[in-house]
Design a protein around this motif. Structure first.
Motif: not given
Length: 133
Positions: A91-107
């Motif tokens: 199940m996806p969840r919002v996480v703190e971005p690392e490097g270039e990834g991890g911003r999708g669900l934040l957006l």
């Protein structure tokens, strides 16, 4: 001449697990928005960005090799709903971005009015909603 084609309130399409599915899904969503008379509205770009992010997440984390995902768009005159259905675990969840990834669900969370995840018989559906134009 910019002619609006009358589309049904629900449009959906399957896409393969491949990189070109991201621009293909975005194009499908753009054409669907145009058919509903929503292209060029204040939030159309936000909708298309959320489509791109949800599809990218499905491809990276949710669609097993050899499978497809379903992009589902519904507009009832009051709200626009986007769903991406995949058959992968987790199940996806919002996480703190690392490097270039991890911003999708934040957006997605920042741009949409609501979003979430629901389990399906096989996999999940990640969705977001936008209030009407």
């Amino acid at each position: 001449m910019n002619e609006t084609i009358q589309l049904p309130p629900l449009c959906e399409r399957f896409f393969r697990r491949e990189r070109r599915s991201v621009p293909d899904a975005r194009r499908f969503a753009s054409e669907t928005l145009a058919g509903w008379g929503l292209a060029g509205t204040e939030r159309a770009d936000d909708v298309l960005l959320c489509v791109s992010e949800l599809v990218t997440n499905a491809l990276l984390h949710g669609v097993p090799p050899g499978r497809q995902f379903l992009l589902f768009l519904r507009y009832d005159g009051r709200a626009l709903r986007i769903e991406v259905h995949d058959s992968g675990p987790g199940m996806p969840r919002v996480v703190e971005p690392e490097g270039e990834g991890g911003r999708g669900l934040l957006l997605v969370a920042a741009l949409s009015d609501d979003w979430g995840v629901r389990e399906r018989g096989l996999g999940k559906a990640v969705w977001c909603e936008f209030a009407g134009p």
